[in-house]
Design a protein around this motif. Structure first.
Motif, short mmCIF file in Angstrom:
data_model
loop_
_atom_site.label_atom_id
_atom_site.label_comp_id
_atom_site.label_asym_id
_atom_site.label_seq_id
_atom_site.Cartn_x
_atom_site.Cartn_y
_atom_site.Cartn_z
N LEU A 1 1.21 3.48 -8.21
CA LEU A 1 0.16 3.49 -8.21
C LEU A 1 0.19 2.82 -7.11
O LEU A 1 0.72 2.39 -6.22
CB LEU A 1 -0.11 2.28 -8.64
N PHE A 2 -1.50 3.52 -6.55
CA PHE A 2 -2.07 3.23 -4.63
C PHE A 2 -4.04 2.32 -4.88
O PHE A 2 -4.10 2.79 -5.68
CB PHE A 2 -2.30 4.11 -4.09
N LEU A 3 -3.41 1.25 -4.74
CA LEU A 3 -4.51 0.42 -4.96
C LEU A 3 -5.43 -0.51 -3.67
O LEU A 3 -4.17 -0.58 -2.94
CB LEU A 3 -3.75 -1.14 -5.63
N LYS A 4 -6.35 -0.31 -4.07
CA LYS A 4 -7.26 -1.18 -2.52
C LYS A 4 -8.28 -2.10 -3.36
O LYS A 4 -9.36 -1.66 -4.22
CB LYS A 4 -7.82 0.34 -2.14
N PRO A 5 -7.48 -2.90 -3.17
CA PRO A 5 -8.77 -3.66 -4.54
C PRO A 5 -10.11 -4.44 -3.69
O PRO A 5 -10.62 -4.05 -1.90
CB PRO A 5 -7.95 -5.28 -3.81
N HIS A 6 -11.35 -4.75 -4.51
CA HIS A 6 -12.54 -4.79 -3.35
C HIS A 6 -13.05 -5.46 -4.07
O HIS A 6 -14.00 -6.10 -4.07
CB HIS A 6 -13.57 -3.41 -4.83
N THR A 7 -12.11 -6.64 -4.07
CA THR A 7 -12.82 -8.00 -5.06
C THR A 7 -12.97 -9.10 -3.11
O THR A 7 -12.99 -10.48 -3.01
CB THR A 7 -11.31 -9.12 -5.46
N TYR A 8 -12.76 -8.33 -2.20
CA TYR A 8 -13.00 -8.41 -1.07
C TYR A 8 -11.29 -9.54 -0.74
O TYR A 8 -10.51 -9.85 -1.86
CB TYR A 8 -14.15 -9.57 -0.21
N MET A 9 -10.46 -9.87 0.80
CA MET A 9 -10.03 -10.01 0.80
C MET A 9 -9.00 -11.42 0.21
O MET A 9 -8.37 -11.55 -0.15
CB MET A 9 -9.34 -10.19 2.52
N ASN A 10 -10.02 -12.10 -0.06
CA ASN A 10 -10.05 -13.40 -0.64
C ASN A 10 -9.62 -13.65 -1.90
O ASN A 10 -9.10 -14.83 -2.13
CB ASN A 10 -10.97 -14.47 0.07
N LEU A 11 -10.31 -13.11 -2.32
CA LEU A 11 -9.63 -12.75 -3.86
C LEU A 11 -8.57 -11.32 -4.08
O LEU A 11 -9.15 -10.92 -5.26
CB LEU A 11 -10.93 -12.58 -4.42
N SER A 12 -7.57 -11.02 -3.48
CA SER A 12 -6.99 -9.17 -3.86
C SER A 12 -6.22 -9.81 -4.56
O SER A 12 -5.90 -8.78 -5.47
CB SER A 12 -6.90 -9.13 -2.25
N GLY A 13 -5.52 -10.90 -5.02
CA GLY A 13 -4.83 -11.12 -6.23
C GLY A 13 -5.48 -10.91 -7.09
O GLY A 13 -4.39 -10.61 -7.93
N GLU A 14 -6.92 -11.39 -7.53
CA GLU A 14 -7.54 -11.08 -8.56
C GLU A 14 -6.82 -9.00 -9.06
O GLU A 14 -6.75 -8.67 -10.63
CB GLU A 14 -9.23 -11.59 -8.79
N SER A 15 -7.59 -8.78 -8.12
CA SER A 15 -7.20 -7.25 -8.90
C SER A 15 -5.47 -6.92 -9.72
O SER A 15 -5.15 -6.08 -9.54
CB SER A 15 -7.40 -6.41 -7.32
N VAL A 16 -4.75 -7.19 -8.08
CA VAL A 16 -3.46 -6.96 -8.30
C VAL A 16 -3.00 -7.28 -9.73
O VAL A 16 -2.23 -6.84 -10.51
CB VAL A 16 -2.27 -8.16 -6.86
N ARG A 17 -3.13 -8.81 -9.48
CA ARG A 17 -2.35 -9.07 -11.15
C ARG A 17 -3.38 -8.39 -12.29
O ARG A 17 -2.37 -8.10 -13.42
CB ARG A 17 -2.64 -10.96 -11.43
#
Length: 187
Positions: free
Chosen positions: A54-70
């Motif tokens: 899987l390849f992920l680019k979070p769109h939560t902005y840097m400071n909230l990247s963990g939300e997307s990863v989780r």
């Protein structure tokens, strides 16, 4: 299954900034693989799948990247999470790897640590640091200089090659084969 996360900020405003070097590596990987887009609103980012990766680019902005990863981890339950990120403490061209450790003040890593812990594999891509410590925010959000672009291109290619190798080997083997302490652009 392996989840490879490239850190960055969404929108064209940040596309070519130092902070988005993780996104740049994901773009190179996605461009070189036969992938399908996996679209679910709860992922809060662009997610692509190729076989067991899987390849992920979070769109939560840097400071909230963990939300997307989780969200992606909860859904797919990957065996290995890899985070590709910029590192101010390394010169441009230097590539290092590690598993676990602290966030070193990197807000994207801090967010991921809060959401999934810190025991993930990291590819640290050097971007250099500003002359004055007070200029860090503006420095990471600025584009690369014209004279840095050839080196940047090599770093992105090197990082993508390391992630391709990881699909066939272990994090330890990738660390041994792809770490560049003097930089991929060093003579």
């Amino acid at each position: 299954m392996t989840l490879i996360v490239g850190l960055g900020n969404p929108t064209q405003t940040y596309a070519n900034t130092r902070h988005n070097i993780g996104f740049m590596v994901i773009d190179a990987l996605v461009g070189d693989h036969a992938v399908t887009s996996v679209s679910k609103p709860q992922f809060k980012g662009e997610l692509f799948k190729s076989s067991q990766t899987l390849f992920l680019k979070p769109h939560t902005y840097m400071n909230l990247s963990g939300e997307s990863v989780r969200a992606v981890c909860d859904y797919f339950k990957p065996d290995l999470v890899v985070v590709i990120h910029d590192d101010l403490d390394l010169d441009l061209g230097v590539v290092r790897f590690k598993t676990g450790g602290g966030h070193g003040g990197h807000n994207g890593l801090k967010s991921i640590d809060q959401h999934i812990g810190s025991a993930y594999f990291r590819m640290r891509l050097g971007i250099g640091k500003p002359a004055q410590k007070s200029a860090v925010v503006s420095y990471v959000l600025q584009g690369f200089k014209a004279e840095e672009l050839p080196c940047l291109k090599q770093v992105i290619s090197h990082g993508a090659s390391a992630m391709v190798a990881l699909q066939k080997s272990s994090p330890e083997e990738v660390t041994a084969a792809f770490t560049c302490k003097k930089g991929v652009c060093a003579p």
